[in-house]
Design a protein around this motif. Sequence first.
Motif, PDB file in Angstrom:
ATOM      1  N   PRO A   9       7.939   5.000  10.734  1.00  0.00           N
ATOM      2  CA  PRO A   9       8.358   3.663  10.843  1.00  0.00           C
ATOM      3  C   PRO A   9       7.355   2.818  12.030  1.00  0.00           C
ATOM      4  CG  PRO A   9      10.093   4.509  11.852  1.00  0.00           C
ATOM      5  CD  PRO A   9       9.327   5.553  11.427  1.00  0.00           C
ATOM      6  N   GLN A  10       6.772   3.459  12.900  1.00  0.00           N
ATOM      7  CA  GLN A  10       6.046   2.667  13.516  1.00  0.00           C
ATOM      8  C   GLN A  10       4.466   2.872  12.992  1.00  0.00           C
ATOM      9  OE1 GLN A  10       6.484   2.910  17.933  1.00  0.00           O
ATOM     10  NE2 GLN A  10       8.563   3.590  17.638  1.00  0.00           N
ATOM     11  N   ARG A  11       4.134   3.537  12.041  1.00  0.00           N
ATOM     12  CA  ARG A  11       2.799   3.455  11.564  1.00  0.00           C
ATOM     13  C   ARG A  11       2.279   2.227  11.421  1.00  0.00           C
ATOM     14  NH1 ARG A  11       5.911   3.492   7.235  1.00  0.00           N
ATOM     15  NH2 ARG A  11       5.308   2.433   5.343  1.00  0.00           N
ATOM     16  N   ILE A  12       0.968   1.964  11.507  1.00  0.00           N
ATOM     17  CA  ILE A  12       0.435   0.590  11.565  1.00  0.00           C
ATOM     18  C   ILE A  12      -0.412   0.278  10.055  1.00  0.00           C
ATOM     19  CG2 ILE A  12      -1.300  -0.725  12.700  1.00  0.00           C
ATOM     20  CD1 ILE A  12       0.987  -0.247  14.506  1.00  0.00           C
ATOM     21  N   ARG A  13       0.080  -0.736   9.619  1.00  0.00           N
ATOM     22  CA  ARG A  13      -0.684  -1.155   8.349  1.00  0.00           C
ATOM     23  C   ARG A  13      -2.003  -2.173   8.754  1.00  0.00           C
ATOM     24  NH1 ARG A  13       2.275  -4.678   3.467  1.00  0.00           N
ATOM     25  NH2 ARG A  13       0.540  -4.785   2.042  1.00  0.00           N
ATOM     26  N   HIS A  14      -2.967  -1.698   8.293  1.00  0.00           N
ATOM     27  CA  HIS A  14      -4.268  -2.546   8.538  1.00  0.00           C
ATOM     28  C   HIS A  14      -4.714  -3.250   7.324  1.00  0.00           C
ATOM     29  CE1 HIS A  14      -4.753  -0.368  12.282  1.00  0.00           C
ATOM     30  NE2 HIS A  14      -4.467   0.729  11.684  1.00  0.00           N
ATOM     31  N   PHE A  91      -2.023  17.276   7.053  1.00  0.00           N
ATOM     32  CA  PHE A  91      -0.945  16.796   8.027  1.00  0.00           C
ATOM     33  C   PHE A  91      -0.217  15.519   7.323  1.00  0.00           C
ATOM     34  CE2 PHE A  91      -3.050  19.404  11.023  1.00  0.00           C
ATOM     35  CZ  PHE A  91      -2.124  19.670  11.864  1.00  0.00           C
ATOM     36  N   ARG A  92       1.069  15.320   7.822  1.00  0.00           N
ATOM     37  CA  ARG A  92       1.404  14.312   6.936  1.00  0.00           C
ATOM     38  C   ARG A  92       1.264  12.835   7.560  1.00  0.00           C
ATOM     39  NH1 ARG A  92       6.790  18.481   7.196  1.00  0.00           N
ATOM     40  NH2 ARG A  92       5.761  19.875   5.860  1.00  0.00           N
ATOM     41  N   GLN A  93       0.471  12.850   8.697  1.00  0.00           N
ATOM     42  CA  GLN A  93       0.162  11.513   9.112  1.00  0.00           C
ATOM     43  C   GLN A  93      -1.284  11.436   8.601  1.00  0.00           C
ATOM     44  OE1 GLN A  93       0.803  14.298  10.791  1.00  0.00           O
ATOM     45  NE2 GLN A  93       0.666  13.766  12.986  1.00  0.00           N
ATOM     46  N   TYR A  94      -1.798  12.076   7.555  1.00  0.00           N
ATOM     47  CA  TYR A  94      -2.929  11.478   7.081  1.00  0.00           C
ATOM     48  C   TYR A  94      -2.676  10.586   6.066  1.00  0.00           C
ATOM     49  CZ  TYR A  94      -5.485  15.393   9.225  1.00  0.00           C
ATOM     50  OH  TYR A  94      -5.908  16.280  10.221  1.00  0.00           O
ATOM     51  N   TYR A  95      -2.520   9.303   6.161  1.00  0.00           N
ATOM     52  CA  TYR A  95      -2.042   8.444   5.166  1.00  0.00           C
ATOM     53  C   TYR A  95      -3.022   7.988   4.134  1.00  0.00           C
ATOM     54  CZ  TYR A  95       1.655   7.794   8.988  1.00  0.00           C
ATOM     55  OH  TYR A  95       2.575   8.072   9.493  1.00  0.00           O
ATOM     56  N   ASN A  96      -4.226   7.911   4.529  1.00  0.00           N
ATOM     57  CA  ASN A  96      -5.198   7.344   3.740  1.00  0.00           C
ATOM     58  C   ASN A  96      -5.819   8.381   2.714  1.00  0.00           C
ATOM     59  OD1 ASN A  96      -5.042   4.673   4.874  1.00  0.00           O
ATOM     60  ND2 ASN A  96      -6.140   5.438   6.593  1.00  0.00           N
ATOM     61  N   THR A 483     -10.614   7.602   5.583  1.00  0.00           N
ATOM     62  CA  THR A 483     -10.364   6.237   6.125  1.00  0.00           C
ATOM     63  C   THR A 483     -11.788   5.403   6.196  1.00  0.00           C
ATOM     64  OG1 THR A 483      -8.638   6.979   7.711  1.00  0.00           O
ATOM     65  CG2 THR A 483      -9.381   5.164   8.140  1.00  0.00           C
ATOM     66  N   THR A 484     -12.700   6.353   6.553  1.00  0.00           N
ATOM     67  CA  THR A 484     -14.112   5.593   6.719  1.00  0.00           C
ATOM     68  C   THR A 484     -14.401   5.413   5.097  1.00  0.00           C
ATOM     69  OG1 THR A 484     -15.064   7.597   6.634  1.00  0.00           O
ATOM     70  CG2 THR A 484     -15.006   6.589   8.652  1.00  0.00           C
ATOM     71  N   GLY A 485     -14.273   6.098   4.246  1.00  0.00           N
ATOM     72  CA  GLY A 485     -14.624   5.877   2.720  1.00  0.00           C
ATOM     73  C   GLY A 485     -13.659   4.580   2.001  1.00  0.00           C
ATOM     74  N   GLY A 497     -16.297 -11.159  -2.017  1.00  0.00           N
ATOM     75  CA  GLY A 497     -15.247 -11.784  -2.137  1.00  0.00           C
ATOM     76  C   GLY A 497     -14.160 -11.291  -3.047  1.00  0.00           C
ATOM     77  N   VAL A 498     -14.243  -9.976  -3.197  1.00  0.00           N
ATOM     78  CA  VAL A 498     -12.817  -9.322  -3.733  1.00  0.00           C
ATOM     79  C   VAL A 498     -12.072  -8.686  -2.700  1.00  0.00           C
ATOM     80  CG1 VAL A 498     -12.631  -7.390  -5.399  1.00  0.00           C
ATOM     81  CG2 VAL A 498     -14.825  -8.724  -5.399  1.00  0.00           C
ATOM     82  N   ARG A 499     -10.918  -8.475  -3.081  1.00  0.00           N
ATOM     83  CA  ARG A 499      -9.855  -8.094  -2.099  1.00  0.00           C
ATOM     84  C   ARG A 499     -10.071  -6.609  -1.798  1.00  0.00           C
ATOM     85  NH1 ARG A 499      -4.900  -5.938  -4.214  1.00  0.00           N
ATOM     86  NH2 ARG A 499      -4.928  -6.155  -6.733  1.00  0.00           N
ATOM     87  N   GLY A 500      -9.737  -6.162  -0.688  1.00  0.00           N
ATOM     88  CA  GLY A 500      -9.868  -4.808  -0.451  1.00  0.00           C
ATOM     89  C   GLY A 500      -8.349  -3.898  -0.434  1.00  0.00           C
ATOM     90  N   HIS A 501      -8.307  -2.848   0.240  1.00  0.00           N
ATOM     91  CA  HIS A 501      -7.161  -1.898   0.203  1.00  0.00           C
ATOM     92  C   HIS A 501      -6.792  -1.897   1.614  1.00  0.00           C
ATOM     93  CE1 HIS A 501      -8.039  -0.472  -3.840  1.00  0.00           C
ATOM     94  NE2 HIS A 501      -9.102  -0.876  -3.625  1.00  0.00           N
ATOM     95  N   ASP A 502      -5.429  -1.896   1.873  1.00  0.00           N
ATOM     96  CA  ASP A 502      -4.681  -1.917   3.001  1.00  0.00           C
ATOM     97  C   ASP A 502      -5.009  -0.347   3.610  1.00  0.00           C
ATOM     98  OD1 ASP A 502      -4.129  -4.391   2.767  1.00  0.00           O
ATOM     99  OD2 ASP A 502      -1.850  -3.942   2.599  1.00  0.00           O
ATOM    100  N   LEU A 503      -5.285  -0.168   4.913  1.00  0.00           N
ATOM    101  CA  LEU A 503      -5.262   1.183   5.503  1.00  0.00           C
ATOM    102  C   LEU A 503      -4.093   1.476   6.182  1.00  0.00           C
ATOM    103  CD1 LEU A 503      -8.792   1.200   6.333  1.00  0.00           C
ATOM    104  CD2 LEU A 503      -7.809   2.342   4.455  1.00  0.00           C
TER     105      LEU A 503
END
Length: 526
Positions: A9-14, A91-96, A483-485, A497-503
Motif C-alpha cells: 500500500p506504500q508503493r509509489i505511483r509515478h 520478485f513481487r516488487q517488480y511492478y513495471n 522501468t527504463t523501457g 504530446g501523447v500521454r505516457g504510462h504510469d510507473l
Amino acid sequence: MTTHAHADPQRIRHRAPPGLHDAAMLPARPHVVVVGAGIAGLAAATALAERGVSVDVVERENYLGGRVGGWTDHLADGTPVAVNRGFHAFFRQYYNLRALLRRNDPELRFLTPLDDYPLIDVHGRRDSFRGLPRTPPWNALAFALRSPTFRLRDLVRIDPRAAAPLAAVSVPDIYHRLDHLDAETFLEQINFPTAARHLAFEVFSRSFFTEPARMSAAELATMFHIYFLGSSEGLLFDVADTNFDGLWSPLREYLTAGQVPSRTGTVRFHTGVAVAAIDTTSGAPFRIVDTTGACIDADGVVLATDIGALGRIVAASPTLGDTAWRTRIEHLGTAPAFLVQRLWLDRPVNEDRPAFVGTGSLHPLDNISIVNRYEREARHWADHHGGSVIELHAYALPETTSADPDRLALREQLLARLHALYPETAAARILGERLLYRRDCPRLGPGDFAHRPTVTTPHRGLVLAGDGIRIDLPVALMERAATTGWSAANHLLTHWGVRGHDLYTVPTQGRSALLRRLATRESPTL
C-alpha cells in the motif's frame, strides 16, 4: 498500469504527463525503431504501440527476451530441450516488469511462488526466508535474529549512525552519499558481522555479478531498501513455470496481431540482424543502418541494447550525441563474467532438496537450481527419463576464466561442489550438458553512478533503456530494465504530446522518519 493483488500500500505511483490518448490524433503518426528486444526494448515497444506509435524492433538474436530469452537446443541423442541463460527471480516488487508480463497473462499464471530459497555457507550454516513477517523493519530484524550467523550481540556492535543509510535510503540521494565507497568497506565501517556479511550481503552482491569489494556501497544500500526495508512485498519471489520463450512469444503475438488497446500502433520485429550505426544527417531524422546494409528511417530511436552493443553503435555513429555524452557511453563497463552449467542427469535428486539454494563462501558455486521442480519443459524431460535437470551458477569470475582450459577446470569445481552438497548426484550419469559463459552485464562499481548515461540524450528523439542505464528510482536488475523501457517510451510520447504510462516503485525513501533523521545527520564514517 495494473499491480498484483498483494501490492504494497506504500508503493509509489509515478504519474506520466498527460496528453493525447492516441498518436493517430497527430498530423502524422510517429515511427520509432527500438534496438534490442530484451525486457527494456519490449517494454518500450509495448508502451509506444499502445499509444498508437508505429514501431520496428531490431534484435540481434533469433529470439526475444535478451538475457531473459529462451530457445530450443538438442542433446547429443537429438532430444530437443528448452534452454536459456539461467535462473531468474521475479520478485513481487517488480511492478513495471509484471505490468509488461500482464499484457500476455493478466493473472500471471505462469509465475510460480517459491516457498523458500535457503542460503548455505561452507560451514553448513543455513539462512531461510520462510515465515518472515512482511512489514519492514520487522522482516529484516526477524531474519537477523534467527540467522545462525547473526547474534544479538552483533546488533549492539553495529555503529547505528554509520549504518543508518541502510535503513533510511533515499533515491537518488543515497548515491551522492555512498557511491564513492565499495560495499565491503562500508560494511566494515559499520561493524557488520563478518559471517553474516558473507552469507547474506555477499550472496546478494554476487547476484549483481560483482564481489562486494568491487560493488558500489550505494547500490548495496539501494538493494537493501528494495528487497528488505523499503517494501512489504516480502523476500520471497516467483519463478517462471516455462522456458523464457514462453514469456515473450505471447507478447510478440499481442504486439503484432492488433491486440493492443489503441488498435492503431503497429509493431514489426526484425530478428537475427544487428544494428551497425545510426545516422542523423539523412533520414527523418534518424537513419538506422543494420549489418546487412539495410536502412530504416525513423522519427525516434530507443537504444535498448547491452553495454557492449551500445558502445559499438555509438562509436560507429559519429554524429550521434555530443562529446560529453559519448564519453559517458565510452566509459560504461561490464561486470565480471559468469558461467551457467546446466546438467541433464539420469536420476533424480532427493525430494527434500529446495528448488533453489544460494551459497556463500563455496566458490566458485553461487547457487543451485533444480529446474525440473518449477519449469514444465524440464519437468517433462525429467519425468520421461527418470532423472533431473540441474543448473549451477558461478558469478564474478576472474579474468583468467576467459580461456577454455580454465572454464573446463571451473566446470569440474562446480561439479565437485554439487556432489559435496547433494551426494546423490555423485553417481549420476550426465546425459546432457551445456556451459554458457558470458560477460555482458553492467558494472555497478564505486563512482559509476555519476557518469552513467540517463534515459534522455542530447537528441530529443533518441532515448536509452536497459539495466545499465541510470534512472533515479529504486529499481534494480530486471525491474531496472523494464522501468527504463517504459520511461524511454514516455519521454518520446511526451515529446509528441501523447500521454505516457504510469510507473510504480517501492517507496523512494526509507519508511522510518526517525531513521531518516538519523541518516541525514553528519557521520564521520561516511
